[in-house]
Design a protein around this motif. Structure first.
Motif, PDB file in Angstrom:
ATOM      1  N   UNK A 228      66.623 122.466  17.405  1.00 35.68           N
ATOM      2  CA  UNK A 228      67.744 121.443  17.050  1.00 35.68           C
ATOM      3  C   UNK A 228      68.253 120.739  18.104  1.00 35.68           C
ATOM      4  N   UNK A 229      68.855 119.611  17.691  1.00 34.14           N
ATOM      5  CA  UNK A 229      69.611 118.535  18.524  1.00 34.14           C
ATOM      6  C   UNK A 229      70.972 118.391  17.854  1.00 34.14           C
ATOM      7  N   UNK A 230      72.103 118.399  18.473  1.00 33.62           N
ATOM      8  CA  UNK A 230      73.278 118.097  17.850  1.00 33.62           C
ATOM      9  C   UNK A 230      73.831 116.752  18.339  1.00 33.62           C
ATOM     10  N   UNK A 231      73.979 115.746  17.215  1.00 37.04           N
ATOM     11  CA  UNK A 231      74.593 114.487  17.770  1.00 37.04           C
ATOM     12  C   UNK A 231      75.898 114.349  17.553  1.00 37.04           C
ATOM     13  N   UNK A 232      76.690 113.625  18.326  1.00 34.53           N
ATOM     14  CA  UNK A 232      77.817 113.278  17.970  1.00 34.53           C
ATOM     15  C   UNK A 232      78.239 111.943  18.545  1.00 34.53           C
ATOM     16  N   UNK A 233      78.762 110.892  17.932  1.00 31.25           N
ATOM     17  CA  UNK A 233      78.999 109.643  18.283  1.00 31.25           C
ATOM     18  C   UNK A 233      77.862 109.094  18.901  1.00 31.25           C
ATOM     19  N   UNK A 234      76.718 109.378  18.552  1.00 26.84           N
ATOM     20  CA  UNK A 234      75.627 108.493  19.011  1.00 26.84           C
ATOM     21  C   UNK A 234      74.906 109.151  20.511  1.00 26.84           C
ATOM     22  N   UNK A 235      75.411 110.408  20.675  1.00 29.25           N
ATOM     23  CA  UNK A 235      75.171 111.158  21.884  1.00 29.25           C
ATOM     24  C   UNK A 235      74.381 112.350  21.485  1.00 29.25           C
ATOM     25  N   UNK A 236      73.570 113.020  22.193  1.00 37.82           N
ATOM     26  CA  UNK A 236      72.950 114.126  21.995  1.00 37.82           C
ATOM     27  C   UNK A 236      74.015 115.157  22.966  1.00 37.82           C
ATOM     28  N   UNK A 237      74.468 115.936  21.973  1.00 35.10           N
ATOM     29  CA  UNK A 237      75.647 116.752  23.115  1.00 35.10           C
ATOM     30  C   UNK A 237      75.056 118.202  23.189  1.00 35.10           C
ATOM     31  N   UNK A 238      74.364 118.694  22.356  1.00 31.94           N
ATOM     32  CA  UNK A 238      73.563 120.086  22.619  1.00 31.94           C
ATOM     33  C   UNK A 238      72.288 120.057  21.947  1.00 31.94           C
ATOM     34  N   UNK A 239      71.477 120.924  22.461  1.00 32.10           N
ATOM     35  CA  UNK A 239      70.055 121.165  21.902  1.00 32.10           C
ATOM     36  C   UNK A 239      69.698 122.752  22.394  1.00 32.10           C
ATOM     37  N   UNK A 240      68.848 123.254  21.670  1.00 31.79           N
ATOM     38  CA  UNK A 240      68.142 124.488  21.860  1.00 31.79           C
ATOM     39  C   UNK A 240      67.657 125.110  20.601  1.00 31.79           C
ATOM     40  N   UNK A 241      66.913 126.419  20.666  1.00 31.01           N
ATOM     41  CA  UNK A 241      66.311 126.923  19.883  1.00 31.01           C
ATOM     42  C   UNK A 241      67.324 127.314  18.655  1.00 31.01           C
ATOM     43  N   UNK A 242      66.824 127.203  17.435  1.00 29.43           N
ATOM     44  CA  UNK A 242      67.767 127.329  16.327  1.00 29.43           C
ATOM     45  C   UNK A 242      68.450 128.730  16.392  1.00 29.43           C
TER      46      UNK A 242
END
Length: 278
Positions: A228-242
């Motif tokens: 998964x990728x976590x988006x906030x305010x148009x940015x990818x702020x975090x990603x990783x295995x679920x």
């Protein structure tokens, strides 16, 4: 020095992801910067989730991939978008569908005046044979038996869950290699959400079809995806295995309803700040 009379043919780069976005930026009305340097990749057969709240840029990211920004006066102004090693940015939305990616829009966009069977026929490519249409239709009915039961009912009379099933089934008629789903759980009961997500996972496992899932329901999404990728305010702020994101304290607190993590009766001030905003 010996030379060969045969011209060397470059080998396909098999290490390249199925889909790759690199520093993509999208501007609406030439003024509003909606997503800012989004980079992500999807391997063949992966299930990926894009998580985040309203306005985070999730739907815009999907539309940049499918080419559906133009009706909303949006434009990719920077970055690269590759699918199966091909640059997608110059291609029209129909050409991108023909290349193997399909976008199921938020809000169950079906032809309500047509039957489910006619909706499936409308999505089937004109170049296809009648036999192939029948095979794909039966495949959709196998995944979604309710649609077969109501195949000759006007689609506007289907329940919300049945309409979502039809929207997904219609996308499957294009035989995609990547299916992008925008908020498939929207407005549905938890039981229906679980049923639909289980079917999506089954399609992924049986057909090896890659899935890019946009969801605000992070709990449901992280239960089925690989990464998964976590988006906030148009940015990818975090990603990783679920599994890793499910255990992240910030994700738990802000996206997984981390009730019970804090005893508010025994603290005077509680101001947990998202670490990625520090």
């Amino acid at each position: 020095m010996l030379t060969s009379s045969n011209t060397a043919v470059p080998l396909e780069d098999t290490a390249r992801p199925l889909l790759e976005l690199s520093n993509v930026e999208v501007v609406y009305d030439r003024v509003f910067l909606a997503i800012k340097g989004v980079s992500l990749k999807i391997e063949q057969g992966q299930m990926i989730a894009l998580l985040g709240g309203n306005g985070a840029g999730k739907s815009t990211t999907l539309k940049s991939i499918s080419g559906l920004l133009a009706p909303e006066r949006g434009l990719v102004t920077r970055g690269n978008l590759w699918f199966k090693g091909q640059d997608m940015l110059p291609l029209t939305p129909p050409s991108r569908v023909a290349a193997g990616l399909v976008h199921v829009l938020e809000g169950r966009r079906i032809f309500e005046h047509l039957t489910p069977e006619d909706n499936l026929l409308a999505a089937f490519p004109l170049r296809g044979s009648r036999q192939r249409y029948q095979e794909l239709r039966e495949q959709v009915f196998t995944y979604f038996p309710r649609l077969k039961e109501r195949a000759r009912t006007k689609s506007g009379y289907l329940s919300g869950g049945e309409q979502q099933m039809l929207a997904i089934g219609r996308a499957l008629m294009t035989e995609p290699e990547l299916i992008m789903l925008d908020e498939p759980s929207l407005g549905l009961s938890p039981l229906l959400v679980q049923e639909i997500f289980e079917i999506i996972r089954k399609i992924n496992e049986e057909q090896g079809m890659s899935v890019l899932l946009v969801e605000q329901n992070a709990t449901a999404a992280l239960a089925v995806v690989d990464y998964a990728y976590l988006l906030e305010n148009g940015h990818v702020v975090m990603s990783g295995e679920a599994a890793v994101l499910r255990e992240n304290p910030d994700v738990q607190e802000f996206y997984l309803g981390g009730a019970g993590k804090v005893d508010y009766l025994n603290v005077k001030h509680y101001r947990r700040r998202k670490r990625w905003l520090a």
